[in-house]
Write a protein that holds these residues in place. Structure first.
Motif, PDB file in Angstrom:
ATOM      1  N   SER A   1     -36.996 -24.109 -43.731  1.00  0.00           N
ATOM      2  CA  SER A   1     -35.629 -23.872 -43.268  1.00  0.00           C
ATOM      3  C   SER A   1     -34.658 -24.963 -43.719  1.00  0.00           C
ATOM      4  O   SER A   1     -33.438 -24.761 -43.668  1.00  0.00           O
ATOM      5  N   VAL A   2     -35.185 -26.113 -44.158  1.00  0.00           N
ATOM      6  CA  VAL A   2     -34.308 -27.231 -44.535  1.00  0.00           C
ATOM      7  C   VAL A   2     -34.541 -27.688 -45.972  1.00  0.00           C
ATOM      8  O   VAL A   2     -34.012 -28.720 -46.377  1.00  0.00           O
ATOM      9  N   GLN A   3     -35.303 -26.926 -46.727  1.00  0.00           N
ATOM     10  CA  GLN A   3     -35.637 -27.354 -48.086  1.00  0.00           C
ATOM     11  C   GLN A   3     -34.375 -27.573 -48.925  1.00  0.00           C
ATOM     12  O   GLN A   3     -34.293 -28.532 -49.698  1.00  0.00           O
ATOM     13  N   THR A   4     -33.383 -26.716 -48.750  1.00  0.00           N
ATOM     14  CA  THR A   4     -32.133 -26.876 -49.504  1.00  0.00           C
ATOM     15  C   THR A   4     -31.434 -28.173 -49.134  1.00  0.00           C
ATOM     16  O   THR A   4     -30.875 -28.877 -49.995  1.00  0.00           O
ATOM     17  N   ILE A   5     -31.455 -28.531 -47.854  1.00  0.00           N
ATOM     18  CA  ILE A   5     -30.848 -29.783 -47.385  1.00  0.00           C
ATOM     19  C   ILE A   5     -31.581 -30.975 -47.983  1.00  0.00           C
ATOM     20  O   ILE A   5     -30.962 -31.958 -48.426  1.00  0.00           O
ATOM     21  N   VAL A   6     -32.900 -30.913 -48.017  1.00  0.00           N
ATOM     22  CA  VAL A   6     -33.707 -31.995 -48.587  1.00  0.00           C
ATOM     23  C   VAL A   6     -33.392 -32.159 -50.075  1.00  0.00           C
ATOM     24  O   VAL A   6     -33.173 -33.277 -50.569  1.00  0.00           O
ATOM     25  N   GLU A   7     -33.355 -31.057 -50.786  1.00  0.00           N
ATOM     26  CA  GLU A   7     -33.057 -31.112 -52.222  1.00  0.00           C
ATOM     27  C   GLU A   7     -31.673 -31.714 -52.475  1.00  0.00           C
ATOM     28  O   GLU A   7     -31.489 -32.539 -53.367  1.00  0.00           O
ATOM     29  N   SER A   8     -30.715 -31.299 -51.668  1.00  0.00           N
ATOM     30  CA  SER A   8     -29.348 -31.790 -51.829  1.00  0.00           C
ATOM     31  C   SER A   8     -29.263 -33.287 -51.578  1.00  0.00           C
ATOM     32  O   SER A   8     -28.578 -34.017 -52.317  1.00  0.00           O
ATOM     33  N   ALA A   9     -29.969 -33.784 -50.545  1.00  0.00           N
ATOM     34  CA  ALA A   9     -29.934 -35.210 -50.225  1.00  0.00           C
ATOM     35  C   ALA A   9     -30.574 -36.043 -51.329  1.00  0.00           C
ATOM     36  O   ALA A   9     -30.068 -37.116 -51.693  1.00  0.00           O
ATOM     37  N   ILE A  10     -31.688 -35.561 -51.865  1.00  0.00           N
ATOM     38  CA  ILE A  10     -32.358 -36.280 -52.961  1.00  0.00           C
ATOM     39  C   ILE A  10     -31.444 -36.364 -54.173  1.00  0.00           C
ATOM     40  O   ILE A  10     -31.325 -37.414 -54.812  1.00  0.00           O
ATOM     41  N   ASP A  11     -30.771 -35.277 -54.483  1.00  0.00           N
ATOM     42  CA  ASP A  11     -29.842 -35.269 -55.610  1.00  0.00           C
ATOM     43  C   ASP A  11     -28.649 -36.183 -55.353  1.00  0.00           C
ATOM     44  O   ASP A  11     -28.188 -36.894 -56.253  1.00  0.00           O
TER      45      ASP A  11
END
Length: 265
Positions: free
Chosen positions: A110-120
């Motif tokens: 449910s938060v994979q997109t948030i994780v990807e965005s933060a790493i970027d």
């Protein structure tokens, strides 16, 4: 703007030593505040007290209108995210695994997109599979910042704009990534997040903050805009140095370290 955090008459003493002395402070939604002062001024102690990590001996701290110690740890985690001054991870977690820790109990899918965005956003995509202990101090700091951004995003998705607290977040960062952290924080503030940070670099504090809180010996000496607080008189009283304060074309103050002189008593 809505008050997110309110400290009223807070003081903190350990034995006969006063660490914080009658501090009043209000932090509003969308506001960026820097806390500055010399070593031992009480900056990190104040931030830890505002975060509920420490309990004030006197006075009250309210988060979103409620005593901060009335919130459970799980409730607090969804409303304020804090990056501590020193975070040590000895286990071989990868960058991605550390950043994912910010999601709390939320399902990873449910938060994979948030994780990807933060790493970027912190510029660690090429290092996402590296184990954290193998990275430089600055790279580790950026990974922990990304973790905090994930925590903040998860909380704000459920409860609206929250509070981002940063204790000397740029201490391990090079100039490029110091500026990047300021810009990331500013983007969060534009979305309504209240942001407060302990900073040592006064020029960076001016670039970072709408307001600057200047501390000395556990007390607030000045609280106002950069123009109101970064003045030769305040710097002389707080840091015991003589310095000329110049202004940019848009009126922002800045200091030239080459012109600083220590005051000898």
């Amino acid at each position: 703007m809505t008050a997110v955090l309110t400290a009223t008459g807070i003081g903190l003493s350990i034995g006969k030593t006063t660490l914080l002395d009658h501090i009043d402070l209000t932090l509003k939604s969308g506001e960026m505040v820097a806390i500055v002062g010399p070593n031992g001024a009480g900056k990190s102690t104040l931030l830890r007290t505002l975060s509920s990590d420490l309990r004030a001996s006197r006075g009250t701290v309210a988060l979103m209108g409620r005593d901060i110690h009335a919130w459970s740890p799980a409730e607090l985690a969804l409303r304020r995210a804090m990056l501590s001054q020193h975070v040590t991870v000895s286990f071989p977690f990868t960058v991605e695994e550390v950043v994912c820790m910010g999601r709390g109990s939320a399902a990873l899918a449910s938060v994979q997109t948030i994780v990807e965005s933060a790493i970027d956003e912190v510029g660690l995509r090429d290092l996402r599979h590296r184990e954290l202990p193998t990275l430089s101090g600055g790279e580790q700091q950026r990974a922990h910042f990304a973790r905090i951004l994930v925590q903040l995003a998860c909380g704000e998705a459920a409860h609206g704009p929250g509070l981002l607290m940063l204790d000397e977040p740029t201490s391990s960062l090079d100039l490029r990534h110091q500026i990047a952290l300021v810009e990331i924080s500013r983007r969060r503030a534009r979305q309504g997040t209240a942001v407060i940070a302990v900073l040592h670099d006064l020029n960076l504090a001016v670039r970072f903050a709408d307001r600057i809180v200047v501390m000395r010996k556990g007390a607030v000496i000045a609280d106002g805009t950069p123009v109101e607080t970064i003045t030769p008189d305040i710097i002389r009283r707080v840091f015991d140095i003589e310095v000329a304060v110049a202004k940019t074309e848009d009126g922002a103050p800045y200091l030239l370290p080459q012109g600083m002189q220590q005051i000898h008593s």
